[in-house]
Write an enzyme that holds these catalytic residues in place. Sequence first.
Site, short mmCIF file in Angstrom:
data_model
loop_
_atom_site.label_atom_id
_atom_site.label_comp_id
_atom_site.label_asym_id
_atom_site.label_seq_id
_atom_site.Cartn_x
_atom_site.Cartn_y
_atom_site.Cartn_z
N ALA A 262 -20.89 33.71 -22.60
CA ALA A 262 -20.38 34.75 -23.51
C ALA A 262 -20.43 34.30 -24.98
CB ALA A 262 -18.94 35.07 -23.14
N GLY A 265 -25.47 35.60 -26.65
CA GLY A 265 -26.53 35.45 -27.65
C GLY A 265 -27.77 34.76 -27.08
N ASP A 337 -24.13 25.58 -22.51
CA ASP A 337 -23.72 25.70 -23.92
C ASP A 337 -22.22 25.40 -23.93
OD1 ASP A 337 -24.00 26.22 -26.60
OD2 ASP A 337 -23.89 28.40 -26.39
N CYS A 390 -22.13 23.26 -30.53
CA CYS A 390 -22.16 23.49 -31.97
C CYS A 390 -21.25 22.46 -32.64
CB CYS A 390 -21.79 24.94 -32.32
SG CYS A 390 -20.21 25.48 -31.65
C1 SAM Z 1 -20.13 28.20 -27.23
S1 SAM Z 1 -19.53 29.55 -26.33
C2 SAM Z 1 -20.98 30.11 -25.55
C3 SAM Z 1 -21.87 30.94 -26.43
C4 SAM Z 1 -22.99 31.63 -25.67
N1 SAM Z 1 -23.79 30.68 -24.93
C5 SAM Z 1 -23.90 32.43 -26.58
O1 SAM Z 1 -24.95 31.95 -26.95
O2 SAM Z 1 -23.53 33.57 -26.91
C6 SAM Z 1 -18.75 28.74 -25.03
C7 SAM Z 1 -18.28 29.65 -23.92
O3 SAM Z 1 -17.89 28.83 -22.82
C8 SAM Z 1 -16.88 29.51 -22.13
N2 SAM Z 1 -16.21 28.48 -21.30
C9 SAM Z 1 -15.38 27.51 -21.68
N3 SAM Z 1 -15.04 26.76 -20.63
C10 SAM Z 1 -15.68 27.27 -19.54
C11 SAM Z 1 -15.72 26.95 -18.17
N4 SAM Z 1 -15.01 25.91 -17.68
N5 SAM Z 1 -16.48 27.69 -17.35
C12 SAM Z 1 -17.18 28.76 -17.83
N6 SAM Z 1 -17.17 29.11 -19.13
C13 SAM Z 1 -16.44 28.38 -19.98
C14 SAM Z 1 -16.03 30.13 -23.20
O4 SAM Z 1 -15.29 31.23 -22.69
C15 SAM Z 1 -17.09 30.54 -24.22
O5 SAM Z 1 -17.44 31.89 -24.04
#
Ligand code: SAM
Length: 454
Positions: A262, A265, A337, A390
């Site tokens: 989420a 992107g 990511d 990031c």
């Molecule tokens: C950096 S953002 C990802 C951005 C996305 N890849 C994009 O390009 O739009 C990190 C995401 O990891 C999710 N997240 C964090 N811990 C997680 C977990 N244990 N399992 C799955 N998702 C996780 C968060 O909810 C967040 O949406």
Amino acid sequence: MTNTNSGALPRAITARVVDAVLKKGRNLDAAFAEAEVDKLEPRDQAFVRALSYGTLRNHYRNRKLIALLVARPIRNRDSVITALLSVGLFALIESKRPDYAVVSATVGAVTQLERVSMRGLVNAVLRRFLREREGLLAAVSKDKEAGYQHPQWLIEKLQVDWPRDWEDIIAAGNKQAPMWVRINTKQHEPALWLDRLQHTGVAATTPVSTMPGAVLLDAPLMVQELPGFSLGDCSVQDLASQLAAHFLQAGPGMRVLDACAAPGGKATHVLELCPDIKELVAVDKSEQRLSRVQENLERLGFDNKDQVTLIEGDALDPEKWWKESRDKAGFDRILVDAPCSATGVIRRHPDIRFLRRTGDISSLVETQLQMLEKLWPLLKPGGWLLYSTCSVLRAENEAVIAEFLARRSDAYERQLPVKMPEEARGQTEHGLQLLPGQADNDGFYYALLERLPV
Ligand SMILES: C[S@@+](CC[C@H](N)C(=O)[O-])C[C@H]1O[C@@H](n2cnc3c(N)ncnc32)[C@H](O)[C@@H]1O
């Protein structure tokens, strides 16, 4: 809510936003929502947002100034007044509005905040600042946090990690981020889309010759003003983030997992570059954020349920959501990511400098390593896993990859087809570290691992 000509109301709302970040630890988006900024007139919304961003970028300096300007520390329960003073000081120092108008609107905001008895204090502090401005600014500039507008712990970590580049990284963090657009090159010839944009009077360039679909706008605008945005002709995505799908090189018939997807992107970019992949599984642990993936998929026309599966799940616990029976062979490509300190995107999220703590880093590193360990078995032999953050901290980036490579004899690091100019890259032993600002990009890290047959 209605507009007030004096500007007192938007300043009071900005003070509430800034206070929510500083005192309650809210991120800026949550603070805007809590203060109901979206109910303001569009002009005031833009004003509150710009003022909140600017104040948080300068709060390390402003809070030092406030400490010098008040006779007695402001009580914790009046922290919103400290936030308001920071808003006022930011405007006096950085904006072009006349000083008297800034002081008057800021004092007016005290009433909006129902702290009438503190009008005198706010008035006196701002007027004293105007009288003693030069000396006060010189005095606080000697303080490390006030001078660099970053927390001490982060300044120190950057000095250790990037002895040559740390001041540039901090300077980039203090700037306003530019707006980058990703053209949906599957549907549009970049030059033609750029022509359409320029015909609407918007100035923009494609500064990276190897990435003609990455457009840098001269000035940010509302997404609805981008040609064909609602039809999926383009997306808003920083240059550094646009590299992920190129690095992943998903091909026809492949199964791709995006484990932290989420708002989608990178996942949607994968589909744009290769609409013929067999399946995309997009996982995120936040249901609310996962709904944004769905919105983006629909906007870009990739909502085919046979091809795309959205799962609310924990990347640390894939047994719960990975149905091995569906395809025992696993995934050809995995994107991790990972959740990180976000120290590479402070220019976009000025709240991060207040929300992150030095103690967060070790638990983030533990999560990042665990995520790699848990997801690795889902990768087919010969498949690729792209790890990205990031962050600009070596602990979360190349140290994680070095540790993972040491633990897994079936993991091999592949070279990344680097598309970024030399000056944007930091020296690393593993992976690619992009430093923020050097090519007008965010700070990002990528490492590409292949699973060897055992
Ligand atoms: C950096 S953002 C990802 C951005 C996305 N890849 C994009 O390009 O739009 C990190 C995401 O990891 C999710 N997240 C964090 N811990 C997680 C977990 N244990 N399992 C799955 N998702 C996780 C968060 O909810 C967040 O949406």
